[in-house]
Structure formats: C-alpha cells, structure tokens
Design a protein around this motif. Structure first.
Motif, PDB file in Angstrom:
ATOM      1  N   VAL A   8      -5.307 -57.994  51.633  1.00 43.83           N
ATOM      2  CA  VAL A   8      -5.944 -57.837  50.322  1.00 43.83           C
ATOM      3  C   VAL A   8      -4.944 -58.265  49.258  1.00 43.83           C
ATOM      4  O   VAL A   8      -3.891 -57.644  49.095  1.00 43.83           O
ATOM      5  CB  VAL A   8      -6.393 -56.379  50.083  1.00 43.83           C
ATOM      6  CG1 VAL A   8      -7.118 -56.272  48.748  1.00 43.83           C
ATOM      7  CG2 VAL A   8      -7.284 -55.905  51.221  1.00 43.83           C
ATOM      8  N   GLY A   9      -5.256 -59.358  48.546  1.00 37.83           N
ATOM      9  CA  GLY A   9      -4.373 -59.855  47.494  1.00 37.83           C
ATOM     10  C   GLY A   9      -3.661 -61.128  47.924  1.00 37.83           C
ATOM     11  O   GLY A   9      -2.975 -61.142  48.947  1.00 37.83           O
ATOM     12  N   GLY A  10      -3.850 -62.167  47.138  1.00 33.74           N
ATOM     13  CA  GLY A  10      -3.212 -63.461  47.440  1.00 33.74           C
ATOM     14  C   GLY A  10      -2.122 -63.782  46.436  1.00 33.74           C
ATOM     15  O   GLY A  10      -2.023 -64.900  45.943  1.00 33.74           O
ATOM     16  N   GLY A  11      -1.287 -62.794  46.109  1.00 31.27           N
ATOM     17  CA  GLY A  11      -0.070 -63.039  45.323  1.00 31.27           C
ATOM     18  C   GLY A  11       1.012 -63.527  46.280  1.00 31.27           C
ATOM     19  O   GLY A  11       0.727 -63.841  47.451  1.00 31.27           O
ATOM     20  N   GLY A  14       1.057 -61.354  49.654  1.00 36.30           N
ATOM     21  CA  GLY A  14      -0.095 -61.587  50.530  1.00 36.30           C
ATOM     22  C   GLY A  14      -0.045 -62.984  51.140  1.00 36.30           C
ATOM     23  O   GLY A  14      -0.312 -63.164  52.339  1.00 36.30           O
ATOM     24  N   LEU A  31      -8.111 -61.865  51.049  1.00 41.88           N
ATOM     25  CA  LEU A  31      -9.176 -61.559  50.090  1.00 41.88           C
ATOM     26  C   LEU A  31      -8.536 -61.449  48.713  1.00 41.88           C
ATOM     27  O   LEU A  31      -7.757 -60.528  48.452  1.00 41.88           O
ATOM     28  CB  LEU A  31      -9.875 -60.254  50.480  1.00 41.88           C
ATOM     29  CG  LEU A  31     -10.449 -60.272  51.893  1.00 41.88           C
ATOM     30  CD1 LEU A  31     -10.807 -58.867  52.358  1.00 41.88           C
ATOM     31  CD2 LEU A  31     -11.664 -61.199  51.959  1.00 41.88           C
ATOM     32  N   ARG A  34      -8.963 -63.129  42.221  1.00 45.84           N
ATOM     33  CA  ARG A  34      -8.953 -64.229  41.245  1.00 45.84           C
ATOM     34  C   ARG A  34      -9.749 -65.426  41.757  1.00 45.84           C
ATOM     35  O   ARG A  34      -9.904 -65.617  42.956  1.00 45.84           O
ATOM     36  CB  ARG A  34      -7.521 -64.740  41.073  1.00 45.84           C
ATOM     37  CG  ARG A  34      -6.700 -64.105  40.011  1.00 45.84           C
ATOM     38  CD  ARG A  34      -5.352 -64.792  39.878  1.00 45.84           C
ATOM     39  NE  ARG A  34      -4.579 -64.809  41.127  1.00 45.84           N
ATOM     40  CZ  ARG A  34      -4.397 -65.871  41.904  1.00 45.84           C
ATOM     41  NH1 ARG A  34      -4.929 -67.035  41.590  1.00 45.84           N
ATOM     42  NH2 ARG A  34      -3.675 -65.790  42.998  1.00 45.84           N
ATOM     43  N   THR A  43       5.649 -64.903  36.439  1.00 49.19           N
ATOM     44  CA  THR A  43       6.560 -63.753  36.436  1.00 49.19           C
ATOM     45  C   THR A  43       7.812 -64.077  37.251  1.00 49.19           C
ATOM     46  O   THR A  43       8.818 -64.485  36.690  1.00 49.19           O
ATOM     47  CB  THR A  43       5.868 -62.487  36.955  1.00 49.19           C
ATOM     48  OG1 THR A  43       5.329 -62.757  38.250  1.00 49.19           O
ATOM     49  CG2 THR A  43       4.756 -62.036  36.034  1.00 49.19           C
ATOM     50  N   ALA A  44       7.729 -63.937  38.570  1.00 47.16           N
ATOM     51  CA  ALA A  44       8.945 -64.046  39.391  1.00 47.16           C
ATOM     52  C   ALA A  44       9.490 -65.478  39.444  1.00 47.16           C
ATOM     53  O   ALA A  44       8.735 -66.444  39.399  1.00 47.16           O
ATOM     54  CB  ALA A  44       8.631 -63.567  40.788  1.00 47.16           C
ATOM     55  N   ASN A  45      10.807 -65.586  39.544  1.00 46.95           N
ATOM     56  CA  ASN A  45      11.463 -66.898  39.561  1.00 46.95           C
ATOM     57  C   ASN A  45      12.570 -67.030  40.608  1.00 46.95           C
ATOM     58  O   ASN A  45      12.808 -68.096  41.113  1.00 46.95           O
ATOM     59  CB  ASN A  45      12.155 -67.142  38.201  1.00 46.95           C
ATOM     60  CG  ASN A  45      11.190 -67.041  37.060  1.00 46.95           C
ATOM     61  OD1 ASN A  45      10.332 -67.883  36.907  1.00 46.95           O
ATOM     62  ND2 ASN A  45      11.307 -65.990  36.264  1.00 46.95           N
ATOM     63  N   VAL A 137     -11.809 -56.610  46.589  1.00 40.39           N
ATOM     64  CA  VAL A 137     -11.972 -55.498  47.533  1.00 40.39           C
ATOM     65  C   VAL A 137     -12.176 -54.206  46.741  1.00 40.39           C
ATOM     66  O   VAL A 137     -11.365 -53.852  45.889  1.00 40.39           O
ATOM     67  CB  VAL A 137     -10.751 -55.394  48.475  1.00 40.39           C
ATOM     68  CG1 VAL A 137     -10.841 -54.153  49.348  1.00 40.39           C
ATOM     69  CG2 VAL A 137     -10.666 -56.640  49.342  1.00 40.39           C
ATOM     70  N   ARG A 244       9.132 -68.927  29.323  1.00 39.69           N
ATOM     71  CA  ARG A 244       8.582 -67.582  29.175  1.00 39.69           C
ATOM     72  C   ARG A 244       9.599 -66.769  28.398  1.00 39.69           C
ATOM     73  O   ARG A 244      10.814 -66.961  28.586  1.00 39.69           O
ATOM     74  CB  ARG A 244       8.374 -66.950  30.547  1.00 39.69           C
ATOM     75  CG  ARG A 244       7.567 -65.666  30.509  1.00 39.69           C
ATOM     76  CD  ARG A 244       7.603 -64.954  31.836  1.00 39.69           C
ATOM     77  NE  ARG A 244       8.747 -64.058  31.905  1.00 39.69           N
ATOM     78  CZ  ARG A 244       9.364 -63.709  33.020  1.00 39.69           C
ATOM     79  NH1 ARG A 244       8.996 -64.195  34.174  1.00 39.69           N
ATOM     80  NH2 ARG A 244      10.395 -62.886  33.000  1.00 39.69           N
ATOM     81  N   TRP A 278       3.243 -55.785  29.634  1.00 43.73           N
ATOM     82  CA  TRP A 278       3.421 -55.089  30.909  1.00 43.73           C
ATOM     83  C   TRP A 278       4.462 -53.980  30.751  1.00 43.73           C
ATOM     84  O   TRP A 278       5.297 -54.025  29.856  1.00 43.73           O
ATOM     85  CB  TRP A 278       3.836 -56.061  32.019  1.00 43.73           C
ATOM     86  CG  TRP A 278       5.073 -56.834  31.710  1.00 43.73           C
ATOM     87  CD1 TRP A 278       5.170 -57.909  30.879  1.00 43.73           C
ATOM     88  CD2 TRP A 278       6.406 -56.578  32.174  1.00 43.73           C
ATOM     89  NE1 TRP A 278       6.463 -58.344  30.805  1.00 43.73           N
ATOM     90  CE2 TRP A 278       7.253 -57.549  31.594  1.00 43.73           C
ATOM     91  CE3 TRP A 278       6.956 -55.637  33.045  1.00 43.73           C
ATOM     92  CZ2 TRP A 278       8.612 -57.595  31.850  1.00 43.73           C
ATOM     93  CZ3 TRP A 278       8.317 -55.685  33.298  1.00 43.73           C
ATOM     94  CH2 TRP A 278       9.134 -56.664  32.710  1.00 43.73           C
ATOM     95  N   ALA A 296       2.181 -53.259  51.140  1.00 39.41           N
ATOM     96  CA  ALA A 296       3.336 -54.162  51.028  1.00 39.41           C
ATOM     97  C   ALA A 296       3.430 -54.701  49.605  1.00 39.41           C
ATOM     98  O   ALA A 296       2.446 -54.764  48.879  1.00 39.41           O
ATOM     99  CB  ALA A 296       3.200 -55.315  52.022  1.00 39.41           C
ATOM    100  N   ASP A 298       4.219 -55.124  45.621  1.00 41.68           N
ATOM    101  CA  ASP A 298       4.094 -54.216  44.476  1.00 41.68           C
ATOM    102  C   ASP A 298       3.097 -53.084  44.752  1.00 41.68           C
ATOM    103  O   ASP A 298       3.144 -52.053  44.091  1.00 41.68           O
ATOM    104  CB  ASP A 298       3.635 -54.989  43.231  1.00 41.68           C
ATOM    105  CG  ASP A 298       4.790 -55.681  42.514  1.00 41.68           C
ATOM    106  OD1 ASP A 298       5.853 -55.844  43.145  1.00 41.68           O
ATOM    107  OD2 ASP A 298       4.630 -56.059  41.342  1.00 41.68           O
ATOM    108  N   ASN A 312      11.151 -60.708  46.173  1.00 39.64           N
ATOM    109  CA  ASN A 312      11.933 -60.794  47.416  1.00 39.64           C
ATOM    110  C   ASN A 312      11.759 -59.551  48.288  1.00 39.64           C
ATOM    111  O   ASN A 312      11.641 -59.645  49.510  1.00 39.64           O
ATOM    112  CB  ASN A 312      13.412 -61.010  47.069  1.00 39.64           C
ATOM    113  CG  ASN A 312      13.627 -62.338  46.353  1.00 39.64           C
ATOM    114  OD1 ASN A 312      13.417 -63.386  46.949  1.00 39.64           O
ATOM    115  ND2 ASN A 312      14.003 -62.301  45.089  1.00 39.64           N
TER     116      ASN A 312
END
Ligand code: FAD
Length: 542
Positions: A8-11, A14, A31, A34, A43-45, A137, A244, A278, A296, A298, A312
């Motif tokens: 669940v989650g395609g970040g 996922g 799933l 978005r 965000t992350a780099n 979901v 950013r 945020w 898993a 965040d 990471n």
C-alpha cells in the motif's frame, strides 16, 4: 488470492519493496492513491551509501548516481543570501565524487523527482509486479490465509484485493496503520508547521556559489533585521533551475507572500511550482507488524530531515523485509523470520536513527540531547558588509557554524554500521562489539549482526556482488571443507551457495561466514560447526 504481497503506497519505500520483490520473482501489487502523472513534491534527496549498495544489487545504482551531475558538486554551503557572501562550506558533505574505501558505492544526491521514477520503471520491468494508481486503500482485514484490502478507485467504486501479506508503505498518515489500530509514539510535534516551496529560478542558479546542493541562507540582502533566525534551507533539485526552499517568511497558503519572500532573498524571477506546509515529527510505531500486515517507511517511523535519514531508513525496512517474505513463501524461512526478526531488527535500527537525531526512545522518557543549529545566533549586520570587518565577521561566524553544526550527513557509523545484534536470527560469535560511540567512524567488521564488509574481488567486483539470492557461505580459506554445511542446507531446502574468496580473509577474520540475502553476516566461524543444521535453523528463523 490476487497477489502474494499487496504494497500500500507507491512512494520510494513502496516502490523499493516492489523492485526487491520483483527481482525475487514474487507476485505483488502496488496500490497507490495518486494518479500516475500527478506531480510530487520534491522532499528526499540524499541517498546513503548503504542504500546505494542495495540498489547496486538490483542493478540501479548507476542510474541513481547519474541523476544529478557529479561535476556540480555535493557541498553544504552557508551563504548570507542569494548573490551574497559565502560564509561557510563543507566540501562533499552530501555527495562524494568517489566511493569510500570500504564500499564499492558512494553516497549521492538524487532528488525524489528523479529517484522515484527510476524505482517505478524498475518495478514496472518485472512481470510479477503490478502498479495500480488511483487506488486508495480504505481498510484492511486479516483472515486466516491472507489479508483483504478494500480499494476505492478513481470512479469511486470499491473493490477488494486479497494478498498473503500486506505491507503498509502509505506514509506518515498511514491509513493502514490506523486500520490496524497501531499507534505511533514520540514527542508532540512542534506547534508551527514548516512552509516548503518548490520553485523555478534561473536567477537562483546564477547567484549561488558553485558546488553546493544544500545552502543555509542566513538573511536577506539588507541584513539580518528581517529575520534573526536564519532565512531557510535552499535545496538544489536539478542543477539547472529547480529549487526547494523551506524556512520562515514563506506561506504555503499564500503565493503572494512566498513570492515576496523569494524576491527578498534574491530569487526575483521565481516561479512557484508547488508549496507545502509540513510538520517535522519524530516517532516509531508501537509495533511494526500485526499478523500478516507489516509497516515500513514513514508509516512505521518518522524522523526530521536532519541527516537525510527518512527515505534511507524506509528503504532499509523494505530490503530487510523483502528476502524474509521470499524465504517464507519459498518454504525455507521459519516462523521467526516474519513473526519476530523484522520487528526486532528494524526497531533497533529505527531507534538508533532517532537517537542520532537526539531523541532517545529506548527508555520510557524521550530525551533531547543534541543541540539544534545555532542559527538564532546570527551575530550582526557586519556579516553583510563588503569590507574587511565584514570579511572577518563572516570568517568567524562561518568557522563557528561549521564547528557547531558539523556535517550532519557524515555518519558512516550509522549508515553502514547499524547492527542487528539482538536479532533472533543472528548467531553471535562472542567477539567484542565494535565501538559505535562516534557515528563519524565506521570500521568494517564481519562480526555477525552487521553489514558484510566489502572486499574488492579478483575481476574488479566486490564481495557485496555475491550476496542477494539465498544464503552465501563465504569461504576465505579454500582448504576448509564445507560439505557438511552444504548437506545440512540441502536437507532443509535452504539455498546456500559457497563462494570462495581468499582475498576476504583479513576483512572477515574467519575462514567461514554465512551472509544473508540482505548482505548482513548471520554467522561466522573458524570451521564448519559441529551442528551446521542448528546454525541454519537460527538463521532461517526456524
Ligand atoms: C519537506 C520534506 C523534506 C524532506 N527531506 C528529506 C531528505 O532530505 N532526505 C530524506 O531521506 N527524507 C526527507 N524527507 C522525508 C521523506 O520524504 C520520507 O521519509 C519518504 O518520502 C518516506 O517514503 P515513504 O514511501 O515511506 O512515504 P511517502 O513518500 O509519504 O509515500 C507514501 C505513498 O503512499 C500513498 N498513500 C497514502 N495513503 C494511501 C492509501 N490509503 N492508499 C494508497 N496509497 C496511499 C501516497 O500517495 C504516497 O505516494 C522529507 C520530508 C519532507 C516532508
């Protein structure tokens, strides 16, 4: 059953898990709420050297390293404002030009905008992986042989997906975590949200001193009077025109305020692309698993951006879980692999990372001990003066800034040195625990529970290239007869491959070591043990 695993989650977490499972040939469905084409806030780099080592195994590290032009540099730079004075610099703080001596990889700057699509393309390349966008979901329910996910699609219709396991990678406000009734605990979030802006500005690119990917801005061109707390962090997204920034004076709800602020800072041509407010939070779930559901990324833990840990840490969850699901589905993994070891190993690693950020959740009372950045101590307007007094003030302040701040990304003792010593699937060998009191130091060791050391192999590869599928019995002494070990593995259908690498004798400090698919040493010995089956049973979680 629709799939073995529903993610669940395609970040990034996922998708990493999808690639890992795809590489292992396991049927899985991602799933993702978005739409596929919807823009993502960058965000992350920062991709750590350990993440790069794991991506190397999946054949992705070269692509990830190429995301950001290496010749641009990877420095942290303190500047007064855009087009202003450079006050401090830490060279190669976030991305190094060459690999460390103890790794075949280097840490890199790979902004999410480009990093996530690499994972997505890789996941898509496996026939056993299905990516479903616009699939929200709503809840999950565990049954005896699997888990049902209720999924709402873009038309509003609700469908069901059944999988043997569900992994919640649905981010900080995880719906799955809520549905499972798992609480996240940590200190209360700060009362004020941080405004973050993604913008396009050629002027910013022209005005920054070269070589940096992360710039601490100290104030406005007309001196520090407009803000005495530092003007924010400016993050390079593409080395051309995308940036950013987060910090005071921006307002995610009011583009006019943000535009004015960017102008004050010197980005007078800024085109705002996205804004977000945020709240940096820290915490860990009370449990990383409920039955057949795992948490898993965040969804399982929250860290602040300090040290670039978030992505990471989450990806490391995925790589810990992937092989365990594989071994369980294949039948050679015992009950403890999923029931106990994921929770035990990742909890230890998460708590270690939170500790690095100054939050000690190992005991009952959270305790902050690492001082924050002394940006409020920006001295006076001398910093902005274009004369020798200004120069002296900048030198003095810059030195103090570097000293007090240090390089928050210089932490190989955490990135490469985190350990699974208390794990139920690691056989300790009684050797002395490595000194981990200083995260800036990392001494490779093959002591069970830690990352298997990199040794350059004949032919130009790395020992790390040997790990990934099944267990590896690394033999550094070609004379050691491993037949009994191999026979014990065969009797249990444990995939165990013997690799003979004499050049690793010194680094592994033993003739034999068993290395897990995720590149952690599970056992080490002077010879084949009296009961190799017992060792294998521990390692496979029987
Ligand atoms: C401003 C900011 C700066 C940051 N900077 C850094 C940094 O420099 N370095 C770093 O390492 N980390 C950084 N982070 C943290 C980093 O972005 C996260 O740790 C990382 O994105 C976590 O990845 P994830 O896949 O677990 O979750 P996410 O990236 O949040 O992805 C979760 C995905 O799940 C989807 N989803 C949510 N709910 C559902 C549902 N019910 N059904 C289906 N799909 C769902 C979402 O659409 C999303 O795509 C930063 C975070 C922020 C906010």
């Amino acid at each position: 059953m629709d799939a073995d695993v529903a993610i669940v989650g395609g970040g990034p977490v996922g998708l990493s898990l999808a690639v890992e499972l795809g590489w292992r040939g396991i049927d899985c469905v991602v799933l993702e709420a978005r739409a596929r084409s919807s823009p993502r806030f960058p965000t992350a780099n920062h991709i750590s050297v350990r993440t790069m080592e794991q991506l190397r195994r999946l054949g992705l590290s070269e692509q990830v390293a190429a995301v950001f032009p290496a010749q641009w540099g990877g420095d942290w730079v303190g500047i007064t404002h855009l087009g202003g004075f450079e006050v401090a610099r830490i060279a190669d703080a976030l991305s190094t030009p060459t690999p460390r001596p103890d790794s075949p990889e280097r840490e890199v700057w790979a902004p999410k905008l480009y990093f996530d699509p690499i994972l997505e393309r890789a996941a898509r390349s496996y026939r056993c992986v299905e990516l479903r966008y616009e699939s929200h979901v709503e809840w999950v329910e565990e049954r005896a042989d699997g888990v049902t996910c209720a999924v709402r699609d873009r038309t509003g219709a609700e469908g069901r997906i059944r999988a043997r396991y569900v992994v919640a990678c649905d981010g900080a406000d995880s719906r799955v975590r809520e549905a499972l009734g798992v609480s996240l605990f940590g200190p209360p979030p700060p009362p004020v949200a941080v405004n973050s802006v993604f913008f396009r500005s050629r002027r910013a690119t022209e005005k920054v001193p070269k070589g940096g990917v992360l710039y601490s801005l100290l104030g406005s061109p007309d001196g520090p009077t407009k803000t005495r707390v530092g003007a924010g962090m400016l993050v390079a997204v593409d080395a051309r025109e995308l940036w950013r920034i987060h910090g005071p004076g921006l307002d995610a709800a009011d583009a006019r305020v943000t535009r004015q602020r960017l102008r004050e800072l010197g980005a007078d041509d800024a085109e705002i692309l996205m804004q977000s407010a945020w709240t940096p939070r820290q915490g860990i779930c009370e449990s990383l698993r409920r039955g057949r559901c795992f948490l898993a990324g965040d969804a399982a833990h929250l860290v602040t951006p300090f040290g670039g840990l978030g992505v990471n840490l989450g990806i490391a969850d995925a790589f810990d879980l992937g092989w365990k699901i594989d071994a369980t589905l294949a039948g050679w993994g015992g009950a403890k692999l999923l029931d106990e070891s994921y929770e035990s190993e990742r909890r230890a690693a998460i708590l270690d990372h939170l500790l690095y950020q100054g939050l000690d959740l190992r005991g009952a009372t959270p305790r902050q001990f690492r001082p924050g950045l002394p940006l409020h101590e920006i001295p006076d307007e001398r910093l902005w003066r274009d004369d020798e007094h200004g120069e002296a003030a900048r030198r003095e302040f810059g030195e103090a800034l570097v000293l007090s701040r240090g390089n928050e990304f210089d932490k190989p003792g955490l990135d490469l040195g985190f350990r699974y010593d208390g794990s139920p699937i690691v056989c300790g060998d009684g050797s002395a625990a490595p000194d981990r009191s200083d995260v800036r130091r990392y001494a490779p060791t093959a002591r069970p529970g830690g990352r298997a050391p990199h040794v350059a192999t004949r032919g130009g590869g790395s020992t790390l290239d040997l790990f990934g599928r099944g267990l590896v019995l690394l033999r550094t002494d070609p004379g050691t007869d491993t037949a009994r070990f191999e026979a014990a593995a065969a009797a249990r259908s444990v995939p165990l491959r013997v690799e003979t690498v004499p050049e690793a004798a010194e680094a592994y400090a033993a003739p034999l070591a068993v290395v897990r698919p995720d590149g952690f040493v599970a056992w080490r010995g002077a010879g084949v043990p009296a009961d190799p089956a017992a060792v294998l049973d521990v390692v496979r979680g029987a």
